[in-house]
Design an enzyme around this catalytic site. Structure first.
Site, PDB file in Angstrom:
ATOM      1  N   ASP A   1       0.859  -1.184   0.000  1.00  0.00           N
ATOM      2  CA  ASP A   1       0.000   0.000   0.000  1.00  0.00           C
ATOM      3  C   ASP A   1       0.900   1.239   0.000  1.00  0.00           C
ATOM      4  O   ASP A   1       2.111   1.153   0.191  1.00  0.00           O
ATOM      5  CB  ASP A   1      -0.958  -0.044   1.201  1.00  0.00           C
ATOM      6  CG  ASP A   1      -2.197   0.819   0.971  1.00  0.00           C
ATOM      7  OD1 ASP A   1      -2.206   1.624   0.009  1.00  0.00           O
ATOM      8  OD2 ASP A   1      -3.173   0.696   1.742  1.00  0.00           O
TER       9      ASP A   1
ATOM     10  N   GLU B   1     -10.216   6.920   4.658  1.00  0.00           N
ATOM     11  CA  GLU B   1      -9.142   6.337   5.471  1.00  0.00           C
ATOM     12  C   GLU B   1      -9.121   6.936   6.889  1.00  0.00           C
ATOM     13  O   GLU B   1     -10.166   7.170   7.494  1.00  0.00           O
ATOM     14  CB  GLU B   1      -7.792   6.514   4.765  1.00  0.00           C
ATOM     15  CG  GLU B   1      -7.792   5.876   3.358  1.00  0.00           C
ATOM     16  CD  GLU B   1      -6.423   5.792   2.738  1.00  0.00           C
ATOM     17  OE1 GLU B   1      -5.464   5.414   3.416  1.00  0.00           O
ATOM     18  OE2 GLU B   1      -6.312   6.102   1.533  1.00  0.00           O
TER      19      GLU B   1
END
Ligand code: BGC
Ligand code: BGC
Length: 847
Positions: free
Chosen positions: A330, A530
Site C-alpha cells: 500500500d 481512510e
C-alpha cells in the site's frame, strides 16, 4: 518474530513447491517450512488451497521472459510510482512494471479529463514502458486505480453505492454486475488494474474505512468480495480476462477491519483463529475466484506490520493458500517498517511484498532496491519470484496480447463512462441498499401527489451522497456540476412528485413558503477517507445540533418527517430518530440519487414501486460508546441488530423516547480541535485577501489575488499538514472561521504544529477576531527566533495573549488568522484549544 528464510532454500531440490522460479509442481503442506517451527504451529488453522489457474504453459512463458531480463529490468518491475510523480520520460528510462493514480489523481492534473485524455496517457506510458531501444524490457506496464465504487476518479463515471450499502443489499449477482460495469468504465480509460474489492470485515465502526467494508459479518464479505472479483476479472473457465475484464485486488491483507479502537493503520490483536474466521474469509473466496493481486495492509498484527510479515504474506498466503499472483504494497506502506524509509526497504520485499507502491519516490526506491539486490540483501531467488509473479499476472491478464491500450475495445469511448446500463445497475443497487429503520404509523410509502418539502444539507448534494474516494481522495470539494451523469436525491423526488401533480419545495434550512404535507430531511456524514474518518465515539457529529433543531422545528409545525440518513457507518442518532416518524439508512448511495425516491414514493395510482429490501450489514448502536458492537458479542445489545430492516409489510413502532443523554466517557477530550487535516464541523478554512474570500475544500487552493497558495502535504500521515506559500507583499491571510461565534473562554491555550525552513524576513502574525473592530494580532517573531528550522514544533500560545490585545474570547469569529508580510513558506497542522497544559512560547502580560 518470524525469521526471514531466503526463498532459495524453498526451491532447493528437496523441497517441492509451486513458488514461481522454483518449478511448477504442486505444493504439499509440509514443505513450505523453513520458517521457524514456532511460527507455523497454527498453520493448520488456514485452509490449504491451490491456485485455480496453475498452468505449465504459463510457467514456461514466465521463465522465458524472466531469463531474458537484466537485474535492472527486474527491479523496475517491483516499483510502482504515481502518475503525479512520474513522467513519460521516467517510464522510458526506468521501465517501471506498474504505476497508479491515487485518489484524486488525473491526467495533467485535470479533473475534467475525458476517456480520450486518460487513454492518451496510458498509451504514452505504454509506449515508453515497452520501448526496448531504451532501458525498458518490452513488458507491458500495468496501471492500477482505486475504482472502489465505480471508476470514481473519473468525471462522469457511474458512482455505485459504497460497499456498506452493497452489504445491506447483499445481492451477489448485483455486485458481480457492478464489478463488470466498473471494469468496462475503467477499460474505457486505458487502465488495466483495479484496487478493489476491499474485503475488510470492519469490527469497530469508529474506523474511517467502515464504509469500504461490506459487513461486520464475514459470511457476507466472503460472498460479495468474490462476486466483485468475478465481475472485474470475469469467471474462471468462461470469460476470465476477456475484453473489458481487468485485474482485481483483494485488500488490505490482513486484519485491517479488526484494529484496536477501530484505528486506521492500527494494531490487530485477534488470535490466529479469529484472524482466519473473521478477517481472512474474503481472501479465501477471492483466491477461489482467481483474484490475481492482493494488497498488503498498513495495519499490524500483534505489533508486527503486515508489510514485513513473512509468515502471513509468504507462509500463509503464498504457500499454504497457494496464491501465485502478486502482492502489492500500500501507499508507502513499506516505509513504515522498522529500519525502512519510503525510499529503501529490502525487508518488505524479503517478507513477500512483490510490488512496492512508491507514489512519490519511485526513482530513489528503484536505485536503492537495485543496490540491495546487487549486494544480496534481497536474494536473487526472491527477486525472481517476485518478478515471476508479476509476469504471471500480466500473462494471465492477456496484456501481451492486448497490446496498445488505445486499441482495446472500450478504450477512449466516452459513451461507456456513465453508460445508461451502468446507471440502471447503480439505481438498482441504491434501491436494494436502503434500510428502513423506523416507519411509525406507516408514514412510508408516500403518495406523490402532495406538498413535499425536501430539506437538509444532503438533499441536493451529490458529493455528500457519494462520500470519500469520489473525484478527490477524501471526496471533498465536489459540487453537483462535477457529476454530469449523477442525480441528487432531491432531483428524484422532484421528478416523482411533479409527474403526479404534487408540488415540491427544496430548502436546505427547512424554511418553507407553503406548509408542506410531509418533509423529507436528507442529512448525515460529510465525505472522508481512510484515517481521516476515524472517530472517537459513534456520536453523530456532522450536523449534530443543527439537524436536530431542523427536525424539531418541522415536528413543532406538525409536519410528518422522513429522515434519509447518509452515512458511512451506523452512528448514534437517537435524538434524530426521536424526531423522525420514518428513518432510512441510505449509506453512501453514489450518483444514482434518484433511486431513493423510487422506494419512498408510491405511483400516482397508489402502488408501491419498490419495497425496502436492505438489511443492516452492521449492528446499530444504542449508545454512543457502544463500539465495538458485533453480533455474537457476549452482551450484545444493539438498538437494531445485524440483519434488521423493515419492509412495507412490517407494522413495527419504534419508540420516540430513545435515551438521548451521552455519558462522560462518550464526550471527547477536554481540548477542542479546530482543524485536524480539515476544519472541524462548524468551521471553514479560507484564504482571504483584498479581492475576496476563497473557501478551501480540496487539497490545494490559491487566494483570489493568487498571492497565497495552500497545499496539503505529508507529515505523520498523508496530507495531514498544510503548506502555506506567501508571495512578497501578499495581503492574503489564512483564516479559520467559525460559523457561529465561539465561546473559547473555557480554554487556556491555542496549540498548533508548525514547521519552517527559514527565518522570516518580515513579520509573521497570528490574529483572532471577534467581529468588526474587535480582535488582536500577535507577532510570532520570538517563536521563529528560538526554535530550530526544518523540524516540526508544537507551538503553544496562551489565549490571554489575544485577550490582552483586545480579543473577546467569548465571541470568537475568526479563531486563527495567519499572515506573512514577506515571501515565506510555513507548514501547519492540528489547530486546537486546550486547557493550560504546556509552557507557552510567547510571553505576554497576564489578562
Ligand atoms: C489506500 C489503498 C489505496 C491506495 C492507493 C492507500 O492509502 O489504503 O486502499 O488503494 O492508497 O490510492
Ligand atoms: C494522495 C491520494 C492517495 C492517498 C492514499 C494521498 O496523499 O493524494 O492520491 O490515494 O494519499 O492514501
Amino acid at each position: 518474530m518470524f525469521r526471514y528464510t531466503p526463498l532459495a532454500l524453498l526451491c532447493s531440490a528437496a523441497l517441492v513447491t509451486t513458488l514461481s522460479g522454483c518449478g511448477q509442481q504442486q505444493t504439499s503442506p509440509q514443505n513450505a517450512t523453513e520458517v521457524t517451527a514456532a511460527s507455523t504451529d497454527n498453520l493448520a488453522l488456514w485452509p490449504e488451497l491451490t491456485s485455480p489457474l496453475a498452468s505449465a504453459d504459463t510457467e514456461k512463458r514466465v521463465q522465458q521472459l524472466l531469463s531474458a531480463m537484466t537485474l535492472e529490468q527486474k527491479v523496475a518491475q517491483l516499483i510502482q510510482p504515481d502518475i503525479r510523480w512520474m513522467t513519460v520520460e521516467d517510464m522510458r528510462q526506468y521501465g517501471f512494471g506498474s504505476y497508479l493514480n491515487g485518489g484524486g489523481a488525473y491526467p495533467n492534473d485535470n479533473k475534467n479529463s475525458t476517456a480520450a485524455d486518460w487513454v492518451a496517457l496510458a498509451q504514452a506510458y505504454y509506449d515508453a514502458g515497452v520501448d526496448a531501444t531504451q532501458d525498458g524490457s518490452s513488458i507491458p506496464p500495468m496501471w492500477g486505480t482505486d475504482a472502489v465504487h465505480g471508476h470514481n476518479n473519473v468525471m462522469g463515471a457511474t458512482i455505485f453505492p459504497h460497499n456498506i450499502g452493497l452489504g445491506a443489499a447483499n445481492n451477489a449477482q448485483l455486485v458481480e454486475a457492478i464489478g463488470k460495469a466498473t471494469a468496462i468504465e475503467v477499460a474505457a480509460t486505458g487502465i488495466n488494474w483495479i484496487f478493489a474489492p476491499t474485503v475488510a470485515v470492519a469490527r469497530d465502526d469508529r474506523w474511517g474505512r467502515s464504509y469500504e467494508s461490506y459487513s461486520e459479518d464475514p459470511v457476507i464479505v466472503k460472498e460479495l468480495g468474490a462476486a466483485l472479483v468475478k465481475g472485474i476479472q470475469g469467471n474462471l473457465g468462461s470469460d476470465f480476462m476477456q475484453s473489458g475484464r481487468l485485474i482485481a485486488t483483494a485488500k488490505h491483507y490482513l486484519g485491517d477491519g479488526g484494529t484496536e479502537n477501530g484505528k486506521d493503520q492500527g494494531n490487530n490483536l485477534d488470535n490466529e483463529a479469529d484472524l482466519v474466521r473473521l478477517h481472512a474469509q474474503g481472501y479465501i473466496s477471492s483466491l477461489d475466484a482467481g483474484v490475481q493481486t492482493v494488497m498488503a495492509s498498513f495495519n499490524s498484527w500483534h505489533g508486527d506490520k503486515m508489510h514485513g510479515h513473512q509468515y502471513l504474506l509468504t507462509t500463509v498466503l503464498k504457500q499454504r493458500m497457494g496464491f501465485d499472483g502478486l502482492v502489492v504494497g500500500d501507499w508507502n506502506g513499506h516505509g513504515q517498517l522498522p529500519g525502512c524509509t519510503n525510499t529503501s526497504c529490502a525487508a518488505a520485499i524479503n517478507a513477500g511484498v512483490d510490488i512496492l507502491m512508491a507514489p512519490e519516490d519511485g526513482k530513489a526506491l528503484y536505485k536503492n532496491t537495485l543496490a540491495q539486490a546487487k549486494a544480496g540483501e534481497i536474494p536473487a531467488a526472491r527477486i525472481d519470484d517476485a518478478v515471476s509473479r508479476i509476469l504471471r499476472v500480466k500473462i494471465r491478464a492477456g496484456l501481451f496480447e492486448k497490446g496498445n491500450p488505445a486499441q482495446s475495445e472500450f478504450a477512449g469511448k466516452q459513451q461507456w463512462i456513465g453508460h445508461a446500463d451502468h446507471q440502471a445497475i447503480a439505481a438498482q443497487a441504491v434501491r436494494e441498499s436502503l434500510v428502513l429503520l423506523k416507519n411509525n404509523n406507516q408514514l412510508l410509502p408516500l403518495a406523490p401527489k402532495q406538498k413535499v418539502l425536501v430539506t437538509g444539507d444532503g438533499a441536493d448534494n451529490i458529493g455528500k451522497q457519494s462520500g470519500g474516494w469520489t473525484l478527490t481522495w477524501q471526496g471533498t470539494g465536489n459540487t453537483n456540476a462535477d457529476f454530469p451523469n449523477g442525480r441528487s436525491i432531491f432531483s428524484g423526488i422532484k421528478q416523482q412528485v411533479e409527474a403526479a401533480q404534487g408540488s415540491v419545495e427544496l430548502s436546505v434550512d427547512g424554511s418553507y413558503q407553503q406548509k408542506p404535507d410531509v418533509a423529507i430531511v436528507v442529512i448525515g456524514e460529510n465525505p472522508y477517507a481512510e484515517f481521516d474518518g476515524d472517530i472517537k465515539t459513534l456520536d453523530y457529529q456532522a450536523g449534530k445540533n443543527t439537524d436536530v433543531e431542523l427536525l424539531k422545528k418541522l415536528k413543532a409545525d406538525g409536519i410528518p418527517v422522513v429522515t434519509v440518513f447518509l452515512t458511512g457507518r451506523p452512528l448514534w442518532v437517537n435524538p434524530e430518530l426521536n424526531q423522525s416518524d420514518a428513518f432510512v439508512a441510505a449509506w453512501l448511495p453514489g450518483s444514482a440519487g434518484q433511486a431513493v425516491a423510487e422506494v419512498l414514493f408510491k405511483t400516482a395510482s397508489g402502488e408501491i414501486q419498490y419495497d425496502f429490501k436492505g438489511k443492516l450489514p452492521f449492528s446499530w448502536p444504542k449508545t454512543a460508546d457502544q463500539s465495538p458492537l458485533n453480533q455474537g458479542d457476549p452482551n450484545y445489545d444493539p438498538l437494531f441488530a445485524l440483519g434488521y430492516g423493515l419492509s412495507y409489510q412490517d407494522k413495527i413502532t419504534v419508540a420516540n423516547d430513545l435515551a438521548e443523554q451521552i455519558n462522560s466517557i462518550q464526550s471527547n477530550s477536554d481540548s477542542l480541535s479546530l482543524l485536524d487535516r480539515r476544519p472541524a464541523a462548524g468551521y471553514s478554512l479560507m484564504l482571504q485577501d483584498e479581492q475576496g474570500l476563497v473557501t478551501v475544500t480540496g487539497n490545494k487552493a490559491k487566494s483570489a489575488d493568487q498571492s497565497l497558495s495552500l497545499a496539503a502535504v505529508n507529515w505523520q500521515k498523508q496530507e495531514d499538514a498544510l503548506l502555506l506559500d506567501w508571495a512578497a507583499d501578499s495581503k492574503a491571510k489564512l483564516v479559520l472561521q467559525a460559523a457561529t461565534p465561539l465561546d473559547a473562554s473555557a480554554y487556556a491555550q491555542l496549540v498548533v504544529d508548525m514547521k519552517w525552513n527559514s527565518t522570516p524576513t518580515a513579520a509573521v502574525t497570528l490574529a483572532q477576531s471577534c467581529g468588526a473592530d474587535c480582535g488582536g494580532v500577535l507577532d510570532l517573531a520570538p517563536i521563529f527566533a528560538t526554535k530550530a528550522q526544518g523540524q516540526w514544533h508544537k507551538v503553544v500560545i496562551d489565549l490571554h495573549c489575544f485577550a490582552a490585545k483586545g480579543v473577546k474570547l467569548t465571541q470568537l469569529q475568526q479563531a486563527f488568522v495567519l499572515h506573512s508580510a514577506a515571501a515565506y513558506q510555513l507548514s501547519i497542522s492540528n489547530i486546537r484549544f486546550t486547557p493550560a497544559a504546556a509552557t507557552a512560547d510567547l510571553s505576554c502580560p497576564a489578562a
